[in-house]
Design an enzyme around this catalytic site. Structure first.
Site, PDB file in Angstrom:
ATOM      1  N   HIS A 123      41.228  29.436  39.845  1.00 11.28           N
ATOM      2  CA  HIS A 123      40.444  29.817  38.669  1.00 11.28           C
ATOM      3  C   HIS A 123      40.305  31.335  38.534  1.00 11.28           C
ATOM      4  O   HIS A 123      39.936  31.830  37.469  1.00 11.28           O
ATOM      5  CB  HIS A 123      39.063  29.140  38.691  1.00 11.28           C
ATOM      6  N   ASP A 154      42.239  24.246  43.703  1.00  8.61           N
ATOM      7  CA  ASP A 154      41.718  25.553  43.292  1.00  8.61           C
ATOM      8  C   ASP A 154      42.182  26.675  44.221  1.00  8.61           C
ATOM      9  O   ASP A 154      41.389  27.497  44.677  1.00  8.61           O
ATOM     10  CB  ASP A 154      40.197  25.543  43.201  1.00  8.61           C
ATOM     11  N   SER A 236      34.528  34.690  44.249  1.00 12.60           N
ATOM     12  CA  SER A 236      35.542  33.649  44.381  1.00 12.60           C
ATOM     13  C   SER A 236      36.882  34.236  44.801  1.00 12.60           C
ATOM     14  O   SER A 236      37.333  35.245  44.268  1.00 12.60           O
ATOM     15  CB  SER A 236      35.731  32.911  43.061  1.00 12.60           C
TER      16      SER A 236
END
Length: 388
Positions: A123, A154, A236
């Site tokens: 992402h 992911d 992230s």
């Protein structure tokens, strides 16, 4: 699979949201008040202040010696040792952490090898193919290109065009993790490059699901590491590190509390285990794609079925893949999946979470509601979920 009907879910009271899609490049930074300090505290990268010694009126020759200039005056020995451990880990690992910038936002990444491969979240890269990579220790940005993105887990790998001088991180064995271990989260939260927060491993083996909107791949992550180290947008793709200086996970999700209007749930974040990261990254680097997802599949395309009260009541089969375990077991289009191995299936999200706990080749007992209103229970040999 099918329409994007799954939404954020974790247990009954907590919703999970992406924390590191990063800030939008064309939008103002996230409100810093939303990133309220959690039970975990930030670790300053600056030299810790020392307490100036107070002049003593005593001239006793037995007075204790002054504390070491490298430690705050009066600091307990254990605290001083822990502080020194933090400093060693940060010095060792931070050069391996990068900021990844796209046209739509930013996130974090970890230098994987000397060839210039960098591992991050899917992402974070989104739909981009070219990136700007900046080291946490500074220097001019480097251009990078996408190698492959693995939305199901992911994870993604990109590669910088000029890898000279990059410092690969050391990845640890996530099978050896223990609840209570101290960990540091390193990344670029809110665009603050090279930030470090600390906490502990709060739990292991969580199954969490992402939202499938705002550029997220809607992945279901199994075996996730729960941590109290603060994770904010921009973290992230960064590193969750133990005190041995080993990367033991990639921070990916943070919890939102619906009772706070979707605001952050303090001290609840999730990371993808390092063993999963290295397995997927190695496949991408070697083969250019993920050849073994390790994910079980029924072999059907499905959508959530809504009851007369507006609530999900099961998962409807839209299409059955030829030669799949579902076809061999007699599942047909129009059937509704009610449970797997006696676990209730109410929507596509719950189906993904149950399948994520199983392995290709396993046998699963599936209860089905037929179009004529009858029910049946069948046994299916699970196949492997393809990477895309």
């Amino acid at each position: 699979m099918g329409e994007k009907t799954s939404r954020i879910a974790l247990f009954a009271a907590v919703a999970i949201a992406l924390t590191g899609c990063g800030q939008r490049a064309n939008s103002p930074p996230a409100d810093l008040a939303a990133a309220t300090p959690t039970a975990s505290s930030s670790v300053s990268l600056s030299t810790p202040p020392t307490t100036s010694p107070t002049a003593s009126l005593s001239t006793s020759p037995t007075a204790p010696p002054s504390p070491s200039p490298s430690a705050p005056a009066g600091a307990p020995p254990d605290a001083t040792a822990l502080e020194a451990a933090y400093e060693r880990v940060i010095t060792r690992v931070l050069p391996s952490i990068v900021q990844i910038t796209t046209d739509n936002g930013l996130g974090s990444g970890i230098v994987y090898d000397r060839a210039g491969h960098i591992v991050t979240n899917a992402h974070v890269v989104g739909n981009a193919n070219r990136f700007q990579v900046t080291l946490a220790t500074g220097g001019a940005p480097r251009t990078a290109k996408l190698v492959e993105s693995f939305g199901l887990g992911d994870l993604a790998v990109i590669k910088v065009d000029k890898p000279e001088g990059l410092t690969p991180a050391v990845f640890g064995d996530s099978r050896k993790l223990r609840v209570g271990q101290i960990v540091l989260a390193m990344g670029n939260p809110l665009g603050l490059s090279g930030s470090v927060t600390n906490g502990i491993i709060s739990a292991l083996g969580r199954t969490v699901s992402e939202s499938d909107d705002e550029g997220s791949p809607g992945a279901t992550i199994t075996g996730a590491i729960q941590t109290s180290a603060a994770i904010n947008p921009g973290n992230s793709g960064g590193a969750l590190v133990n005190l041995a200086g080993e990367v033991i996970g990639i921070p990916t999700l943070a919890a939102l509390n619906p009772e706070l209007g979707g605001g952050p749930a303090p001290g609840i974040g999730f990371a993808i285990p390092s063993n999963v990261v290295t397995d997927i990254a190695a496949q991408i680097i070697q083969d250019g794609k993920v050849t073994n997802t390790h994910r079980a599949a029924l072999g059907v395309t499905v959508q959530t079925v809504i009851g007369v009260d507006g609530r999900p009541v099961g998962v409807g089969v839209v299409r059955v893949s030829k030669g799949s375990g579902a076809e061999k077991a007699g599942i047909k289009s129009g059937d509704v999946l009610i449970s797997i191995n006696n676990v209730r299936i109410s929507d596509t999200q719950s189906l993904s979470e149950v399948l994520a706990t199983l392995n290709p080749g396993d046998q699963a007992t599936v209860q089905i509601l037929r179009p004529d209103g009858s029910t049946s229970t069948i046994t299916i040999v699970l196949g492997e979920l393809p990477s895309s």
